[in-house]
Write a protein that holds these residues in place. Sequence first.
Motif, PDB file in Angstrom:
ATOM      1  N   VAL A   6      30.950  69.833  61.565  1.00 27.76           N
ATOM      2  CA  VAL A   6      30.765  68.510  60.951  1.00 27.76           C
ATOM      3  C   VAL A   6      31.953  68.263  60.017  1.00 27.76           C
ATOM      4  O   VAL A   6      31.820  68.096  58.815  1.00 27.76           O
ATOM      5  CB  VAL A   6      29.406  68.415  60.221  1.00 27.76           C
ATOM      6  CG1 VAL A   6      28.281  68.351  61.224  1.00 27.76           C
ATOM      7  CG2 VAL A   6      29.168  69.582  59.260  1.00 27.76           C
ATOM      8  N   THR A   7      33.123  68.221  60.639  1.00 28.69           N
ATOM      9  CA  THR A   7      34.397  68.095  59.939  1.00 28.69           C
ATOM     10  C   THR A   7      35.248  67.032  60.620  1.00 28.69           C
ATOM     11  O   THR A   7      35.065  66.754  61.803  1.00 28.69           O
ATOM     12  CB  THR A   7      35.171  69.422  59.979  1.00 28.69           C
ATOM     13  OG1 THR A   7      35.448  69.744  61.361  1.00 28.69           O
ATOM     14  CG2 THR A   7      34.368  70.563  59.359  1.00 28.69           C
ATOM     15  N   ASP A  19      28.848  62.084  61.907  1.00 26.60           N
ATOM     16  CA  ASP A  19      27.612  61.337  61.732  1.00 26.60           C
ATOM     17  C   ASP A  19      26.416  62.269  61.875  1.00 26.60           C
ATOM     18  O   ASP A  19      26.329  63.043  62.839  1.00 26.60           O
ATOM     19  CB  ASP A  19      27.542  60.216  62.771  1.00 26.60           C
ATOM     20  CG  ASP A  19      26.247  59.440  62.697  1.00 26.60           C
ATOM     21  OD1 ASP A  19      26.110  58.606  61.794  1.00 26.60           O
ATOM     22  OD2 ASP A  19      25.357  59.713  63.547  1.00 26.60           O
ATOM     23  N   GLN A  20      25.479  62.210  60.943  1.00 28.03           N
ATOM     24  CA  GLN A  20      24.348  63.137  60.928  1.00 28.03           C
ATOM     25  C   GLN A  20      23.524  63.053  62.203  1.00 28.03           C
ATOM     26  O   GLN A  20      23.171  64.078  62.802  1.00 28.03           O
ATOM     27  CB  GLN A  20      23.454  62.863  59.727  1.00 28.03           C
ATOM     28  CG  GLN A  20      22.219  63.742  59.664  1.00 28.03           C
ATOM     29  CD  GLN A  20      21.368  63.448  58.451  1.00 28.03           C
ATOM     30  OE1 GLN A  20      21.863  63.408  57.329  1.00 28.03           O
ATOM     31  NE2 GLN A  20      20.075  63.218  58.669  1.00 28.03           N
ATOM     32  N   ARG A  60      28.637  67.573  53.582  1.00 26.79           N
ATOM     33  CA  ARG A  60      28.727  67.531  55.035  1.00 26.79           C
ATOM     34  C   ARG A  60      27.619  68.331  55.724  1.00 26.79           C
ATOM     35  O   ARG A  60      27.047  67.869  56.722  1.00 26.79           O
ATOM     36  CB  ARG A  60      30.091  68.082  55.492  1.00 26.79           C
ATOM     37  CG  ARG A  60      31.281  67.230  55.106  1.00 26.79           C
ATOM     38  CD  ARG A  60      32.583  67.929  55.502  1.00 26.79           C
ATOM     39  NE  ARG A  60      33.775  67.161  55.114  1.00 26.79           N
ATOM     40  CZ  ARG A  60      35.021  67.568  55.312  1.00 26.79           C
ATOM     41  NH1 ARG A  60      35.252  68.733  55.900  1.00 26.79           N
ATOM     42  NH2 ARG A  60      36.035  66.809  54.926  1.00 26.79           N
ATOM     43  N   VAL A  61      27.338  69.519  55.233  1.00 27.68           N
ATOM     44  CA  VAL A  61      26.478  70.416  56.009  1.00 27.68           C
ATOM     45  C   VAL A  61      24.992  70.363  55.656  1.00 27.68           C
ATOM     46  O   VAL A  61      24.141  70.520  56.549  1.00 27.68           O
ATOM     47  CB  VAL A  61      26.968  71.884  55.915  1.00 27.68           C
ATOM     48  CG1 VAL A  61      28.398  72.007  56.416  1.00 27.68           C
ATOM     49  CG2 VAL A  61      26.834  72.441  54.517  1.00 27.68           C
ATOM     50  N   ILE A  62      24.661  70.161  54.378  1.00 24.57           N
ATOM     51  CA  ILE A  62      23.254  70.291  53.983  1.00 24.57           C
ATOM     52  C   ILE A  62      22.354  69.246  54.642  1.00 24.57           C
ATOM     53  O   ILE A  62      21.284  69.592  55.167  1.00 24.57           O
ATOM     54  CB  ILE A  62      23.108  70.261  52.450  1.00 24.57           C
ATOM     55  CG1 ILE A  62      23.902  71.430  51.828  1.00 24.57           C
ATOM     56  CG2 ILE A  62      21.642  70.354  52.050  1.00 24.57           C
ATOM     57  CD1 ILE A  62      23.553  72.804  52.382  1.00 24.57           C
ATOM     58  N   PRO A  63      22.728  67.970  54.668  1.00 22.23           N
ATOM     59  CA  PRO A  63      21.852  66.999  55.344  1.00 22.23           C
ATOM     60  C   PRO A  63      21.642  67.300  56.826  1.00 22.23           C
ATOM     61  O   PRO A  63      20.544  67.082  57.362  1.00 22.23           O
ATOM     62  CB  PRO A  63      22.585  65.666  55.142  1.00 22.23           C
ATOM     63  CG  PRO A  63      23.436  65.877  53.930  1.00 22.23           C
ATOM     64  CD  PRO A  63      23.879  67.301  54.017  1.00 22.23           C
ATOM     65  N   VAL A  64      22.688  67.810  57.482  1.00 20.54           N
ATOM     66  CA  VAL A  64      22.563  68.132  58.907  1.00 20.54           C
ATOM     67  C   VAL A  64      21.627  69.316  59.101  1.00 20.54           C
ATOM     68  O   VAL A  64      20.783  69.319  60.013  1.00 20.54           O
ATOM     69  CB  VAL A  64      23.951  68.417  59.521  1.00 20.54           C
ATOM     70  CG1 VAL A  64      23.812  68.883  60.976  1.00 20.54           C
ATOM     71  CG2 VAL A  64      24.829  67.178  59.452  1.00 20.54           C
TER      72      VAL A  64
END
Length: 261
Positions: A6-7, A19-20, A60-64
């Motif tokens: 997610v970069t 995009d999530q 970037r990573v936690i919501p995903v």
Amino acid sequence: MGVLNVTPDSFSDGGQWIDQDAAVRRALEMLKNGADVIDIGGESTRPGADPVPEAEELRRVIPVIKALRDETAARISVDTFKPAVARAAIEAGADIWNDVMALRYEGAVETAAELGVPVILMHMSGTPQDMQKNPQYDDVVSEVCDFLTERADIAMAAGVSADSIWLDPGIGFGKSLDHNLALMHDLDEVIGLGYPVLFGASRKRFIAAIDEGAAELERLGGSLAAALRAAQAGAAMVRVHDVRMTVQALKVQAAIRKGRS
């Protein structure tokens, strides 16, 4: 292990899954296609990549991770070397810490002991910013094995359980073409260290060095060859972008080995 970056700047799929919703759909697709673990990373470690602030990596990573955990009970790995990101990811629902720095970042080894989750220790010479600037070894296989053994010992001394430790020889991380080939040829020596081994060579630049001119999305054949070699040597898991084709190749290899369906 399916790769989910997610970069905006990862070497192969940078920008595709920022995009999530798109990231979660991609993860679920990889799981459907046979992935056992989804490895989510918010900071590119390609050669020359710029560092990412901790707050941005978390954003970037936690919501995903949270959204994916709501959709599946499958194992999730967080690809980070920052202890605070690893801690937040585990709290959000991740199960595994995949660390390209092998717990060398300040506070990382202590955090790994506290979290008590499986941790993957990878060999990398230098940093992403300089690792491909003329890497040198006297004996790459023995030096990588010595490094991984030392990092595993340090982790266990800090309280990480032996059965939580995985190793990764770090194909493409501070290594020339010949270094990568030597490690793949003698991968059984890494596996012989006694820990499960994660192997990642998917779409990496050494493939284009062998097949000159192969673009990043034209490296499937080389990626499959490397994954099959890793499986043949006894690697416990392969980290790949092309899950469906890798699963197929591994199934065919296993069937051939048995001599029956």
